[in-house]
Structure formats: structure tokens, C-alpha cells
Write a protein that holds these residues in place. Sequence first.
Motif: not given
Length: 476
Positions: A417-437
Motif C-alpha cells: 500500500l505504501a509503495l503504490t501510494g508513492v506512485v499514486t501521490s506523484t501521479l496525482y500531484n502531476k495530474i493536479y498541476q496539469l489540470t489546475l487551469d
Amino acid sequence: MGPGVSCPWGNRLSGFQVRTWIEPVVASTQVAGSLYDAGLLLVVKESFSSEAGGSSNHNASQSIRGHQEDQQQKAISNFYIIYNLVMGLTPLLSAYGLGWLSDRYHRKISICMATLGFLLCRTGLLLKVMLDWPVEVLYGAVALSGLCGGFSAYWSGVMALGSLGCAEGHRSLRLILIDLVLGLAGFCGSMASGHLFKQIVGHSAQGLLLTSCSVGCAAFALFYSLFVLKVPESVSKSNKVYPTVDTVSGMVGTYRTMDPDELGKQDASRNAMTPGKRKTSRTIIALLFVGAIVYDLAVVGTVDVMALFVLKEPLSWNQVQLGYGMASGYIIFITSFLGVLVFSRYFLDTTMIIIGMVSFGSGALLLAFVKETYTFYIARAIMMFALIPITTIRSAMSKLIKDSSYGKVFVILQLCLALTGVVTSTLYNKIYQLTLDKFTGTCFVLSSFLSFLAIVPIGIVAYKQVPRAQGEGVEK
């Protein structure tokens, strides 16, 4: 009912049995953690705000201020990408070893080491506030916590002690009770966090009282786990019962079927496990792993983005509102406990898991379209059973393995769960930045999809188990 079948927490008010309670450690650790989480976000936000403020024009237009807010959001998001990577990866170096040592030598090893790491991490934030260090030092603080096992070692140790101290038929309820204590403690800490952060105002002292309280609670948890906590005696199996549950109905049966009066009937069928039954158990455990991981991807992604989402327009929360919002997330621990308390009387474990996944997926979908504060709380209310799936999956797994392997199996699950959470956190933060506007709710829509996708492996488990359960008279 035999004395070896009831849960210790049902009758612990005499002698040293009170010392087997894991709840004081969970409560104090979670208060410290909720204060720390709120303090970390607010301290990081203030740090990036001061940096941006130094170069900003006081007469800046609305569009320029909006651009600065977006830049601040991206800076905070980038900080959390690295922070979550360090927090998620460093426990891989030590958590499994601590779980193995706990199984082999002493059950408290993983808990004591993890709480020591938590104390060091909370102290790091306190020093950052007192000495006005750069935020990058927090990477080192969380790395120390991870090297001590982090949350993976800590929570697997808590689940192992909780499983040891309770009979199989009550285990889902026992583990969700621990989650309830965690939720109540987190609620109290989050409600107080915004007020504590505002008590001392100043450039370098902002959040001093908040971080000091967090360190104090973490220190209490460490000393309690070292000098007070005792490991409960295992009551999960009777002396002459084979140490694994070889039937699927044993895993997904309702609490009525786990009644001690039925143990005599079940003993007749608990002979040595055949290869086919062992294969079935391994398949079920694998499916439960998959369901837990996919669902956790949805939850972790939502939680990571949500903290940033509420700080910007249209919500634009302040410190106190942020604390209240975080506290609303801990209400889920209470409603999930009540849900298990009621649902366990009528539904199989797999049904409860699916109910929780549907609850979270529906709430995440609504969260994507939140424009007002009240709609945020409506979305959180829909997520009221979101905690049930992971806790019930752990309970189901514990019924399929030997109690001597709890530490290793739980820590493997937690590391996954922790390992997949690391991947998820990175992926989601990047998606959030790209879709911020464009559409800031994109991450929440993705989480909703993953939550419903996680139902597939759990549904396969339910499909495999129901015919056998009906044949063995599980449902009456």
C-alpha cells in the motif's frame, strides 16, 4: 461461551489486562499525527507565501494574484511529491525486517521503533518552526521516520496485536474499533490544529504551539509503548484447532456463523488442508491484495489532492477551516465503525467491503464538482463507509493465515500500500498541476473510477465463496 473465545477488550477492567490495550498508543500517535499533518501543510504554505510575497507588487491585479496562487499551489504540490516519495520509500528498507523481528522475538518491536521515528519527525518540524530552517530539512526528518519503519511497520504491528487479542468471529469489529479510536483522536487533533496554529503569530514562531503539542503527544506514545504496553495472549484459535481457516465460509461468514456454539460443528471439517483448499486460500488472499491496492490508490490520491484543493478558489479556506475540513475526514472512522457494527449482523465480509467502495467512489465523484463549502461536506458525508474495505480485508486475511505470521503478512500488505501510494501521490500531484487551469476535479473523477474498479476482485471473491457458504449452511 468459553472463556477463550471472547475478546479481551470486552472484559479488561481487572488487573494488568488494561495494559494490553493498544488504544492509548493509537490515540496519542494519531493526535500527534493530525496536528503534524495540519502544521506541515500550513508551515509549508506560509514558507512559500513569504517567498512569493517578497517579489510581488502590492498593487497587483486580480489576474496576477491568481497566477501567484497557482504558482504557490504548484510549489506546495512539488514539495509533497518529494516528501511523499521519501516517506513511502524509506520504510521499504526496514519495515519488513521489523515485522520479522516482531514475529520472532517480541511483538512490540515494530511499534516501539515506529513511534520513535514519529517522535523524531515531529521534532524536525518543531525545529524548523523555531529556527526558521528551509522546508527541505523536513525531507530528512521524514526519512528518519521511514528508516524506523514508518507507518507501515507501526500499523502492521497495531493490527497484529489487535488480531492476537481477539477471536476470529469478532475480529472485523475489533480492528474497526481500533480504527474508531484512531478516528476520534484524529478528529480532536484536527479540530484543534487551526486554533493552535494561530496562537503564536510571527515570522519564525508561527505554529510553535501546534508543533510542540504534536511532539508531546508523540513522546507519550513512545514511552507508553515502551514501559506500559503488554502483548495480549492469543485467543484467536483454540488449542486443538488447526491454525488456519481452510474454508472460505470461515473467512466471509457472518458473525452468527462465528459464534462459539458453532465451533464444534466446524471442528469436524477442519482436517489437514488439501492442496486444492490451500490453492483456494492463496487465490483468495491474492484477490484481496489486489482489491486493497486498487482501492488504496483511489483513497491516497484523493486525500493528497484534497488538501491542496481546499486552499485555492473557489473554497480558499483559512487555517481554522482547514482544520475543520481535516476533522470531517475523521468522522468516517466513526460512521465506518457503526457500519461494521450493523452490517456484520446481516452481510458477509465481501458485501461490507463493496458497500465501503461504493460509498467512497460516489463521494469522490461528487467532490469533483464542489464549488461551495457545504457541498464539500455533503461529499464527505457520502464517504461515510470509506474505511470499511481496508480494515475488513485485513480481518479476512487474518482468518486465512497463522497467527505467528501476522506481523510479516500485515507488513507486506502495508508496504504494498505504501509503495503504490508513492506512485499514486506523484501521479496525482502531476495530474493536479496539469489540470489546475482546466478542471481541478479530474483527480477526484479518476479516484471514483478506481474505487468502483476495486469492486471487481472483491466480487470475484464473493462469487467464489457464496456457493460453498450456502452448501455449508452459513446463511440461515
